[in-house]
Design an enzyme around this catalytic site. Structure first.
Site, PDB file in Angstrom:
ATOM      1  N   LYS A  73      41.681 -30.646  34.911  1.00  0.00           N
ATOM      2  CA  LYS A  73      40.737 -31.495  35.653  1.00  0.00           C
ATOM      3  C   LYS A  73      41.473 -32.497  36.538  1.00  0.00           C
ATOM      4  O   LYS A  73      41.151 -32.643  37.716  1.00  0.00           O
ATOM      5  CB  LYS A  73      39.836 -32.207  34.647  1.00  0.00           C
ATOM      6  CG  LYS A  73      38.675 -32.950  35.276  1.00  0.00           C
ATOM      7  CD  LYS A  73      37.719 -33.442  34.217  1.00  0.00           C
ATOM      8  CE  LYS A  73      38.494 -34.092  33.161  1.00  0.00           C
ATOM      9  NZ  LYS A  73      38.216 -34.603  32.013  1.00  0.00           N
ATOM     10  N   THR A  75      44.561 -32.251  37.552  1.00  0.00           N
ATOM     11  CA  THR A  75      45.277 -31.431  38.544  1.00  0.00           C
ATOM     12  C   THR A  75      44.352 -31.090  39.713  1.00  0.00           C
ATOM     13  O   THR A  75      44.752 -31.157  40.876  1.00  0.00           O
ATOM     14  CB  THR A  75      45.777 -30.127  37.866  1.00  0.00           C
ATOM     15  OG1 THR A  75      46.477 -30.487  36.680  1.00  0.00           O
ATOM     16  CG2 THR A  75      46.706 -29.358  38.769  1.00  0.00           C
ATOM     17  N   ARG A  96      42.484 -42.275  36.039  1.00  0.00           N
ATOM     18  CA  ARG A  96      42.748 -43.256  34.991  1.00  0.00           C
ATOM     19  C   ARG A  96      44.236 -43.298  34.669  1.00  0.00           C
ATOM     20  O   ARG A  96      44.974 -42.359  34.940  1.00  0.00           O
ATOM     21  CB  ARG A  96      41.971 -42.884  33.722  1.00  0.00           C
ATOM     22  CG  ARG A  96      40.470 -43.005  33.889  1.00  0.00           C
ATOM     23  CD  ARG A  96      39.733 -42.482  32.669  1.00  0.00           C
ATOM     24  NE  ARG A  96      40.007 -41.075  32.454  1.00  0.00           N
ATOM     25  CZ  ARG A  96      39.819 -40.441  31.300  1.00  0.00           C
ATOM     26  NH1 ARG A  96      39.351 -41.093  30.263  1.00  0.00           N
ATOM     27  NH2 ARG A  96      40.081 -39.164  31.192  1.00  0.00           N
ATOM     28  N   LYS A 107      49.372 -34.607  24.103  1.00  0.00           N
ATOM     29  CA  LYS A 107      49.141 -34.286  25.495  1.00  0.00           C
ATOM     30  C   LYS A 107      50.415 -34.217  26.335  1.00  0.00           C
ATOM     31  O   LYS A 107      50.557 -33.363  27.205  1.00  0.00           O
ATOM     32  CB  LYS A 107      48.208 -35.339  26.083  1.00  0.00           C
ATOM     33  CG  LYS A 107      47.221 -34.791  27.078  1.00  0.00           C
ATOM     34  CD  LYS A 107      46.117 -35.815  27.279  1.00  0.00           C
ATOM     35  CE  LYS A 107      45.225 -35.430  28.428  1.00  0.00           C
ATOM     36  NZ  LYS A 107      44.219 -36.447  28.665  1.00  0.00           N
ATOM     37  N   ALA A 275      37.042 -41.430  26.602  1.00  0.00           N
ATOM     38  CA  ALA A 275      35.806 -40.827  27.115  1.00  0.00           C
ATOM     39  C   ALA A 275      34.798 -40.532  26.031  1.00  0.00           C
ATOM     40  O   ALA A 275      33.694 -40.106  26.326  1.00  0.00           O
ATOM     41  CB  ALA A 275      36.135 -39.557  27.885  1.00  0.00           C
ATOM     42  N   PHE A 303      37.063 -35.734  29.725  1.00  0.00           N
ATOM     43  CA  PHE A 303      36.524 -34.620  28.922  1.00  0.00           C
ATOM     44  C   PHE A 303      35.526 -33.786  29.726  1.00  0.00           C
ATOM     45  O   PHE A 303      35.578 -33.741  30.941  1.00  0.00           O
ATOM     46  CB  PHE A 303      35.909 -35.131  27.614  1.00  0.00           C
ATOM     47  CG  PHE A 303      36.903 -35.753  26.667  1.00  0.00           C
ATOM     48  CD1 PHE A 303      38.185 -35.215  26.525  1.00  0.00           C
ATOM     49  CD2 PHE A 303      36.579 -36.876  25.920  1.00  0.00           C
ATOM     50  CE1 PHE A 303      39.115 -35.791  25.646  1.00  0.00           C
ATOM     51  CE2 PHE A 303      37.499 -37.448  25.041  1.00  0.00           C
ATOM     52  CZ  PHE A 303      38.756 -36.892  24.911  1.00  0.00           C
ATOM     53  N   PHE A 383      45.023 -19.428  37.087  1.00  0.00           N
ATOM     54  CA  PHE A 383      46.231 -19.207  36.274  1.00  0.00           C
ATOM     55  C   PHE A 383      46.818 -17.854  36.650  1.00  0.00           C
ATOM     56  O   PHE A 383      46.090 -16.939  37.033  1.00  0.00           O
ATOM     57  CB  PHE A 383      45.884 -19.217  34.772  1.00  0.00           C
ATOM     58  CG  PHE A 383      45.809 -20.600  34.179  1.00  0.00           C
ATOM     59  CD1 PHE A 383      46.801 -21.066  33.323  1.00  0.00           C
ATOM     60  CD2 PHE A 383      44.755 -21.451  34.480  1.00  0.00           C
ATOM     61  CE1 PHE A 383      46.739 -22.349  32.775  1.00  0.00           C
ATOM     62  CE2 PHE A 383      44.677 -22.736  33.940  1.00  0.00           C
ATOM     63  CZ  PHE A 383      45.682 -23.178  33.087  1.00  0.00           C
ATOM     64  N   TRP A 411      47.654 -25.644  41.794  1.00  0.00           N
ATOM     65  CA  TRP A 411      48.718 -25.833  40.797  1.00  0.00           C
ATOM     66  C   TRP A 411      50.016 -25.188  41.292  1.00  0.00           C
ATOM     67  O   TRP A 411      51.080 -25.787  41.205  1.00  0.00           O
ATOM     68  CB  TRP A 411      48.294 -25.222  39.447  1.00  0.00           C
ATOM     69  CG  TRP A 411      49.311 -25.411  38.364  1.00  0.00           C
ATOM     70  CD1 TRP A 411      49.459 -26.494  37.557  1.00  0.00           C
ATOM     71  CD2 TRP A 411      50.327 -24.481  37.964  1.00  0.00           C
ATOM     72  NE1 TRP A 411      50.512 -26.299  36.673  1.00  0.00           N
ATOM     73  CE2 TRP A 411      51.059 -25.076  36.908  1.00  0.00           C
ATOM     74  CE3 TRP A 411      50.695 -23.188  38.406  1.00  0.00           C
ATOM     75  CZ2 TRP A 411      52.137 -24.436  36.284  1.00  0.00           C
ATOM     76  CZ3 TRP A 411      51.759 -22.551  37.789  1.00  0.00           C
ATOM     77  CH2 TRP A 411      52.473 -23.180  36.732  1.00  0.00           C
TER      78      TRP A 411
END
Length: 558
Positions: A73, A75, A96, A107, A275, A303, A383, A411
């Protein structure tokens, strides 16, 4: 195709001096307070001076329910900001700040990924400009002053059993969830049970992210309810006389941080409320300032759309008078397969049926967002393992939902890979066909608000709350807090409160375990199911692999 790690890509970034980035938004260098060469705070004086500028278009990036396969998200938020600039639009990104807890836990970092990142990546994921330290200090100053007040005679007649203000630190430390303080005799005060939450769960964090200026910040801090007397009368931070000193500690933290993407486009990185226990959005002051300076502002909410986007609309937009022009829902073929029942180890193999079986999760988020009167586009974050048939299956499904899905390769390719989405998003935003409205009216009772979200967003049959919880909500309504929005704390992994329920479950109820009044932030937190306000570290924390290499560079943030 590059297979460099995020940190290697970030390290090779050709960063520009932050003054140049500011200049792209017409921020004079005198109003940038530099923290090194590549990050700066924007002065409050400058923010005040642009308040009468016209607003740009606000674009929200949200996602399906997160899976261990990862959605990307942030990214996509960063990529879309770069993509809009690439097609000639003046765009800024608002995200954020990262919490140290998850960074050293699961993470490993939160600044985007691949060729769609915000830099300096290492500082952003570590101490950055010290905002979280300031929030931690301000929060714990209040904790210390409450216990000190009780120690020196307790003039306000605080009931020590009813102190509701806990302590915080920015680390995942399960040992501190439930503690007894002031052991060791008279000199140390009166023993009582309390505990620690993670800094991002602090009401001070939520307040910083919703306050419009320092005056508003101090007023909200003063409104925090910290304890009750034996007669159940609330005691506020203002009663403890901590609001002034807390504001002083937060003076610099209130100013948004300006950094840049890998493609040297402006990014505001400010605030980081959880969140689920809080509202999971970048600060109002950063978003509203960005809207005065750029024609398009891309922001994200934490999220899945059932949590972050719902709170973005019902709390942040309601309170700050904002309205999104378009919402982008991030989905991946891999996550669709996981929602369709495929194990993480088997995600590499083509499985069109599993993709189709997982799509109802995405479908429900699209339907939910449309209830707010906003146009919705799906970004398929590509991906390498995705096949054409799998991507087509998602596109066909989304078309059947009356929306459109666009494949994005940011990406791997940066802005060049997300031009299609940027073009479409700009078209929709410019068309201006929104009838945005929050999902419920201020006048509804607190329980009706909870039921509205449970039924219309989660699609639950009922809310289960015992008499004690209902009585508590009624008490708050009688005390004048009934107009507040509700902030639902539940698992991010499912529409239900059971993290294992993927897809689009039905036939369940939402159990409410606890309710907390955040009178300063201006919402009522409703804790559903098993939500932790102080996470623990996993069996093998990311911290084990984070270290300096022989060149003195940081390894292991990813």
């Amino acid at each position: 195709m590059s297979h460099k790690s995020d940190i290697e890509i970030a390290r090779e970034a050709q960063k520009k001096p932050i003054q140049e980035i500011g200049a792209r938004l017409d921020i004079p260098s005198a109003h940038l307070l530099p923290y090194g060469h590549d990050k700066a705070k924007v002065s409050q004086e400058f923010i005040n001076s642009v308040r009468d500028h016209e607003n740009g278009k606000l674009i929200l990036v949200t996602a399906i329910n997160p899976t261990p396969a990862g959605e990307g998200k942030t990214t996509t938020t960063v990529g879309l900001g770069d993509g809009l600039n690439r097609i000639g639009k003046k765009a800024a990104v608002c995200i954020r700040e990262a919490s140290l807890g998850p960074c050293f836990g699961m993470k490993g970092g939160a600044a985007g990924g691949g060729y769609a990142q915000v830099v300096p990546m290492e500082e952003m994921n570590l101490h950055f400009t010290g905002d979280f330290h300031a929030i931690t200090s301000a929060h714990n100053l209040l904790s210390a002053m409450i216990d000190n007040h009780i120690y020196w005679g307790n003039e306000l007649a605080i009931d020590e059993r009813r102190v509701v203000w806990r302590r915080v630190m920015d680390m995942n430390d399960r040992a501190l969830r439930d503690v007894v303080t002031s052991l060791g005799g008279v000199a140390n005060g009166f023993p009582r049970q309390t505990g620690f939450d993670i800094t991002v769960a602090s009401e001070v964090m939520a307040i910083l992210c919703l306050a419009t200026d320092l005056e508003d910040l101090q007023r909200r801090l003063g409104d925090i309810i910290v304890a009750y007397t034996r007669a159940k009368e609330p005691i506020t931070c203002r009663d403890i006389k901590a609001d002034g000193a807390m504001t002083v500690l937060l003076k610099d933290a209130m100013q948004p941080n300006l950094v840049q993407t890998l493609e040297n486009n402006p990014a505001f990185v400010h605030g980081g409320p959880f969140a689920n226990i809080a509202h999971g959005c970048n600060s109002v002051i950063a978003t509203t300032t960005a809207l005065k300076l750029a024609d398009y502002v891309v922001t994200e909410a934490g999220f899945g759309a059932d949590l972050g986007a719902e709170k973005f609309m019902n709390i942040k937009c309601r309170k700050a008078g904002l309205a999104p022009s378009v919402v982008v829902v991030v989905a991946t073929v891999r996550a669709m397969k996981m929602n369709g029942g495929v194990a993480k180890a088997d995600l590499g193999a083509e499985n069109v049926e599993a993709v189709q079986a997982g799509c109802p999760n995405l479908g429900r988020h699209i339907e939910n967002l449309k209830q707010f009167g906003v146009p919705v586009v799906v970004a398929i974050n590509h991906f390498v393992t995705d096949t054409e048939a799998e991507v087509q299956a998602v596109k066909d499904y989304v078309a059947g939902q009356g929306s459109e899905a666009i494949l994005c390769r940011h990406w791997a390719m940066g802005s060049e890979g997300i031009e299609d989405l940027a073009t479409r998003v700009a078209e929709i935003a410019d068309a201006g066909e929104t009838n945005f409205a929050p999902l419920y009216a201020d006048e509804l009772s607190l329980m009706e608000k909870v039921e509205t979200i449970a039924k219309r967003i989660y699609r639950a049959d009922a809310v289960v709350a015992d008499a004690r919880i209902r009585a508590q909500l009624k008490e708050w309504e009688d005390a004048g807090y009934g107009h507040l929005p509700v902030c639902m704390a539940k698992t991010q992994y499912s529409f239900s409160t059971d993290p294992g329920e993927r897809g689009a479950p039905t036939g369940f109820s939402v159990p409410v375990r606890e309710v907390r009044l955040s009178a300063g932030a201006g919402f009522v937190v409703v804790i559903c199911g098993e939500i932790m306000t102080m996470p623990g570290l996993p069996r093998v924390p990311s911290a084990e692999a984070i270290m300096l290499n022989d060149l003195g560079q940081i390894e292991g943030l990813f």
